[in-house]
Design an enzyme around this catalytic site. Structure first.
Site, PDB file in Angstrom:
ATOM      1  N   ASP A  59      63.528   1.870 103.938  1.00 26.02           N
ATOM      2  CA  ASP A  59      62.627   2.998 104.186  1.00 26.02           C
ATOM      3  C   ASP A  59      62.643   3.554 105.605  1.00 26.02           C
ATOM      4  O   ASP A  59      62.878   4.727 105.824  1.00 26.02           O
ATOM      5  CB  ASP A  59      61.181   2.614 103.840  1.00 26.02           C
ATOM      6  N   GLU A 101      57.929 -11.055 102.153  1.00 28.55           N
ATOM      7  CA  GLU A 101      58.763  -9.876 101.875  1.00 28.55           C
ATOM      8  C   GLU A 101      59.966  -9.833 102.826  1.00 28.55           C
ATOM      9  O   GLU A 101      61.084  -9.556 102.440  1.00 28.55           O
ATOM     10  CB  GLU A 101      57.897  -8.615 102.047  1.00 28.55           C
TER      11      GLU A 101
HETATM   12  C1  GLC Z   1      59.753  -1.284 100.274  1.00 26.31           C
HETATM   13  C2  GLC Z   1      61.228  -1.565 100.516  1.00 26.31           C
HETATM   14  C3  GLC Z   1      62.016  -1.243  99.261  1.00 26.31           C
HETATM   15  C4  GLC Z   1      61.449  -2.025  98.088  1.00 26.31           C
HETATM   16  C5  GLC Z   1      59.936  -1.825  97.941  1.00 26.31           C
HETATM   17  C6  GLC Z   1      59.293  -2.773  96.949  1.00 26.31           C
HETATM   18  O1  GLC Z   1      59.520   0.058 100.030  1.00 26.31           O
HETATM   19  O2  GLC Z   1      61.718  -0.857 101.597  1.00 26.31           O
HETATM   20  O3  GLC Z   1      63.372  -1.535  99.436  1.00 26.31           O
HETATM   21  O4  GLC Z   1      62.089  -1.692  96.910  1.00 26.31           O
HETATM   22  O5  GLC Z   1      59.295  -2.026  99.181  1.00 26.31           O
HETATM   23  O6  GLC Z   1      59.568  -4.087  97.295  1.00 26.31           O
END
Ligand code: GLC
Length: 440
Positions: A174, A405
């Site tokens: 992102d 995460e």
């Molecule tokens: C964030 C990450 C993305 C992922 C999402 C859900 O937006 O950047 O890659 O898919 O979270 O985990």
């Protein structure tokens, strides 16, 4: 680590995946991401297959239930319309302005990396004779080809062999500094931007999340897609942000290879995939390699230039077997240097850049699913020593801090920490760790 410790870690991973299972699909983590995310689900399916193949299959089935008529698989599937804690929710996306978007399940209007081909191959490799999986594979195969066709038809209108993204969220990374310059070119008129309220910063510390400057631009690009009814032609013509991303293309190429092998096994016609593949691999290496930086870089189609940063997407070229021996050696050396200089592998951004931030999302931390792909890539080239560091670094971080995460990449900083960053009990962290422990 003793065998007992490793057993315990696998067990905890399984418990997390079971907890995050929501009748037919898995959420990445509660609160922060309460729906189904596209590429998360791919990695999660691999993890689920260790203890529940039915769920692993259902995970992919639910994801493809959100596929659009043009072949796109959205980046979020909102299976529930009652969950209100997320922004941007289904009503903000309003993807039904596009007549090819299903009425149910609701979805976002952008996509994410096409991991599904290699995920399906991973399952078939583990369960080569399972009737249910074989039947599923045959039924989902054309849907996966359709998704790849979407990429080559709409995201590569000039037929170069490289596909573009029109929103940073599509890349899965992102807020990577990769997008900074391209986003800077978007001037925001606050009066014209729809009013919105972020939810992420009330659920995770704001210094680990994208800034509001970036968020305005994410919302701007979302609104642009919506304005053009998510019509791919119009987006190609109008979007100020069009990037040929390394990770997006490498993952697509890797999945092409998987679909070719699966198609061969079932006797399906794979001529079209072979054609995409021969052009894509060649173009990736020609257009995205930067000899000075000794890595693959992304290409900004609007500015007509390579974006000159070393970052993690370039390394996935190993997983797709795009790099020749010389380029692969350079990528391997890059990782070994980081290891010798006090970093966990693999930091998501160039640690020597002033834009590096070891804490903030995609600007420097370690991401489990990236380690998983890079581990397998290094193995393919015979860089076993580096591969084992990539694997053991992730296992160390997870066992020390939990299934977060993402993680701190500087060892000196991480040594004083007892947690990772972002959401806890995270599905792809559990799935990738489990797979590395059991199979990897
Ligand atoms: C964030 C990450 C993305 C992922 C999402 C859900 O937006 O950047 O890659 O898919 O979270 O985990």
């Amino acid at each position: 680590m003793t065998r007992m410790d490793l057993e315990e870690l696998s067990n905890s991973a399984r418990i997390i995946l079971e907890k995050n299972w929501k009748e037919g699909f898995t959420i990445p983590t509660s609160k922060l991401y309460p729906f189904q995310w596209n590429w998360d689900s791919g990695f999660t399916s691999i993890g689920l297959s260790y203890f529940n193949l039915d769920h692993a299959i259902q995970e992919l089935e639910s994801l493809f239930s959100g596929q659009w008529e043009n072949g796109m698989v959205p980046h979020i599937i909102f299976h529930s319309e009652n969950e209100k804690t997320y922004f941007p929710n289904f009503d903000f996306w309003n993807s039904n302005v596009n007549l090819g978007a299903p009425q149910k399940p609701k979805s976002s209007g952008i996509t994410q990396p096409a991991v599904h081909g290699f995920v399906l191959e991973n399952l078939l490799h583990k369960f080569p004779d399972n009737d249910k999986l074989l039947a599923f594979a045959k039924s989902v195969f054309p849907k996966m080809v359709n998704l790849h066709r979407f990429f080559y038809q709409y995201r590569d209108p000039e037929k170069e062999g490289l596909t573009f993204i029109f929103h940073p969220w599509e890349s899965g990374r992102d807020n990577s500094p990769l997008w900074d310059n391209s986003l800077d070119r978007i001037a925001i008129d606050k009066d014209k931007l729809p009013h919105y309220e972020r939810r992420d910063t009330s659920l995770a510390p704001s210094d680990e999340r994208p800034t509001s400057y970036q968020y305005d631009r994410y919302v701007y690009l979302l609104t642009l897609g919506k304005k053009y009814k998510y019509d791919e032609r119009a987006i190609f013509e109008e979007s100020p942000f069009l990037i040929q991303d390394t990770l997006m293309n490498a993952v697509l190429i890797r999945s092409n290879d998987s679909l070719i092998r699966i198609g061969e096994r079932f006797g399906f016609d794979i001529g079209e995939i072979r054609e995409w593949q021969s052009q894509s691999k060649k173009m990736f290496s020609e257009k995205l390699w930067n000899e000075k930086l000794e890595t693959y870089v992304v290409y900004d189609l609007r500015a007509e230039t390579q974006v000159l940063h070393k970052e993690i997407g370039g390394l996935t070229a190993l997983y797709a077997e795009i790099a020749d021996e010389d380029k692969a050696q350079k990528l391997n050396r890059y990782l070994l240097n980081l290891n010798e200089n006090g970093f966990y592998l693999c930091p998501s951004f160039d640690v020597e850049s002033p834009l590096f931030d070891s804490k903030r999302y995609w600007r420097g931390p370690i991401w489990p699913q990236m380690n998983w792909m890079i581990y397998h890539g290094l193995k393919k080239y015979g860089f076993d020593e580096t591969a084992n560091i990539v694997k053991s670094d992730l296992i160390e971080l997870v066992s020390k801090s939990g299934f977060y995460e993402y993680f701190e990449s500087q060892k000196s900083v991480a040594s004083n920490m007892t947690t990772g960053y972002g959401g806890g009990d995270f599905s792809w962290t559990a799935a990738c760790t489990l797979d590395l422990l059991k199979g990897g």
